[in-house]
Design an enzyme around this catalytic site. Structure first.
Site, PDB file in Angstrom:
ATOM      1  N   ARG A 401      27.233  37.185 -13.039  1.00  0.00           N
ATOM      2  CA  ARG A 401      26.778  36.632 -11.764  1.00  0.00           C
ATOM      3  C   ARG A 401      25.648  35.610 -11.912  1.00  0.00           C
ATOM      4  O   ARG A 401      24.808  35.473 -11.025  1.00  0.00           O
ATOM      5  CB  ARG A 401      26.373  37.747 -10.807  1.00  0.00           C
ATOM      6  N   SER A 448      29.756  41.351  -1.948  1.00  0.00           N
ATOM      7  CA  SER A 448      28.949  42.376  -2.622  1.00  0.00           C
ATOM      8  C   SER A 448      27.473  42.031  -2.516  1.00  0.00           C
ATOM      9  O   SER A 448      27.062  40.922  -2.853  1.00  0.00           O
ATOM     10  CB  SER A 448      29.352  42.498  -4.091  1.00  0.00           C
ATOM     11  N   GLU A 518      22.751  40.565  -5.465  1.00  0.00           N
ATOM     12  CA  GLU A 518      23.630  39.438  -5.761  1.00  0.00           C
ATOM     13  C   GLU A 518      23.457  38.372  -4.680  1.00  0.00           C
ATOM     14  O   GLU A 518      23.552  37.179  -4.945  1.00  0.00           O
ATOM     15  CB  GLU A 518      25.081  39.926  -5.812  1.00  0.00           C
TER      16      GLU A 518
END
Length: 523
Positions: A401, A448, A518
């Site tokens: 990520r 998410s 995130e």
């Protein structure tokens, strides 16, 4: 009776055994100060002092700082600093503020100690009943360590439970700030003629009072970012648009959050280069907002420049020898549609992610064990000075990520390696990926919220902490997947931010694991 409209002083009649002795004048307002003065006068009379001596002494007495202390007054705005940090003290302060006759009461409050915030949490909202706009800043720890339920985000949740009904307690607007600086930058833009601004708390929140004093008492105040922004892009092309105080929260998938000082829809690369150079020269914060699918915009707004690469040059897609080139502003769905049309495969795992090429690269977007940086050939960027930089696939420094080599750069376009395939098979793969996300369609979410810890799933940890379905204001942890938070109509970005911290606290306490977000905060 108070002798000034904003409550700076008061006087009262002193009697002894039914005989009038005269009027006492105090340089401060407030019933509590009057009661203290009466006690002093009674003691002094018993000690043999005359009324004249007592009256003179009280009139010239030095009172403690930050007890309804007037900091500044300008442009119809009055700034008061007060040490109140207990609910009963705050209630007394607000009652005094109500008597000043201001059209609006604006306040910033810093809770003092985690233990006090936890123990008295439910008593705070009613204390602020008449405040129209309140900003909560992080707890002043006073040497304490954070405890579950004792954070500012927990206190914020209690305010939101009031449901906007003043008869049940607090009914004004409440927002979360990440720092004192963040709070002040918002408040100084929000203040208007007729406001009474209260700086409340026993910690270092008084720094804001100092900043307010400098801001209002200094002649020739420096213009803020929004006014400086009017100098932006004087020679911009036809596709470039510049606006000020532009709501940007509604441009994200969460549909919550405040405004940007300067909003620029960039039409071409020369305009982007000029904008970067101008921002760097003027030390203006600069951020890019892509499709807004993984972003939380602060309710307090975004300082400096926020840009979106919206011009046609950033929407181009071309194919040559199975190398697919795409502009940073291309939506992922458009990229996949073009690949399917040209019988090119390799990025089907991105289907259903509502992002753009630039944002997906910066986040190294992925799903089902695949990541976008796995298929990147090169990425074309501009640095903070507007200079061209090309990052090859081997230098991306891609991790889970994140694509660390792109930090501090603005993605302009990228090239991807693809494979030949049939439209039938590509369509089947895309449909399979899309079906897995079908339940999220039409939902206001950012996907998410947390990265998965090594060997764990964030959603399972949050669920095991018992938080599925938990709501703060208009934000809620999904009952289907606990790592997906959703917003409803009327939700604040602060609702979402509070849920994030509550989930982090719960998982840390139960499992000793610190979740990493995130979703990116833009402020």
């Amino acid at each position: 009776e108070e002798t000034e409209p904003f409550g700076r002083a008061l006087n009262f009649l002193l009697e002894k055994n039914g005989k009038e002795l005269g009027r006492i004048e105090l340089p401060v307002p407030g019933r509590h100060n009057a009661l203290n003065a009466l006690a002093v006068a009674a003691t002094c009379l018993e000690l043999g002092l005359t009324f004249g001596e007592i009256s003179l002494g009280l009139r010239k007495a030095a009172f403690p700082r930050r007890r309804f202390e007037k900091i500044a007054e300008r442009d119809g705005i009055t700034v008061i600093s007060d040490y109140a940090h207990h609910p009963s003290e705050i209630a007394a302060l607000i009652r005094m503020a109500e008597k000043t006759g201001h059209s609006r009461i604006v306040a910033v409050f810093q809770p003092h100690r985690y233990t006090r915030t936890l123990a008295l949490g439910e008593d705070f909202p009613p204390s602020f009943e008449s405040v129209d706009s309140l900003v909560l800043v992080p707890v002043y720890a006073a040497s304490e360590k954070p405890i579950k339920g004792g954070g500012t985000h927990d206190l914020f949740a209690r305010f939101r439970q009031c449901g906007g009904e003043k008869k049940n307690g607090f009914g004004g607007e409440v927002r979360l700030a990440t720092s004192l600086e963040n709070a002040w930058e918002y408040i100084k833009r929000d203040l208007r003629r007729g406001d009474l601004f209260l700086v409340i708390g026993a910690g270092d929140v008084e720094k804001i009072a100092g900043w307010a004093r400098d801001h209002f008492n200094t002649a020739g105040r420096k213009p803020g970012h929004a006014s400086l922004g009017r100098l932006v892009m004087p020679d911009a092309g036809e596709e470039t648009v510049v606006r000020f105080n532009e709501p940007v929260g509604k441009k994200t998938t969460l549909k919550a959050g405040g405004a940007a000082d300067v909003w620029v829809e960039v039409g071409d690369v020369p305009d982007l280069r000029a904008l970067l150079a101008w921002s760097n020269k003027n030390r203006m914060p600069f951020q890019i907002l892509g499709a807004g699918s993984n972003v939380l915009v602060s309710d307090l707004g975004v300082r400096g420049v926020v840009a979106r690469l919206s011009g046609s040059v950033f929407q181009r897609i071309s194919v040559e020898n199975q190398i697919l080139r795409a502009g940073a502003g291309v939506p992922l769905v458009a990229l996949l549609n073009r690949m399917e049309k040209n019988c090119l495969s390799g990025l089907e795992f991105l289907d259903g992610i509502p992002g753009s090429v630039g944002g997906a690269l910066r986040m190294n977007a992925g799903a089902w064990g695949r990541e976008i940086c796995d298929v990147v050939e090169w990425v074309g960027c501009l640095n903070a000075h507007g200079e061209e930089v090309t990052v090859q696939c081997a230098g991306l420094d891609a991790v889970y990520r994140s694509c660390r080599a792109l930090s501090g750069l603005v993605v302009v376009e990228a090239a991807f390696r693809t494979n030949r395939g049939t439209q039938t098979e590509i369509r089947r793969q895309r449909q399979m990926m899309s079906d897995r996300r079908e339940w999220m369609k039409g939902m206001r979410s950012a996907g998410s919220v947390f990265k998965n810890p090594r060997g764990k799933h964030a959603g399972e940890l949050i669920e095991q902490a018992g938080l599925k379905g938990l709501a703060v204001g208009g934000a809620e942890i999904s009952r289907r997947h606990a790592n997906v938070f959703i917003t409803k109509s009327g939700a604040l970005a602060s609702d979402f931010a509070a849920l994030i911290q509550i989930a982090k606290d719960a998982v840390k306490e139960k499992f000793g694991i610190v979740l990493e977000t995130e979703v990116k905060l833009m402020e």
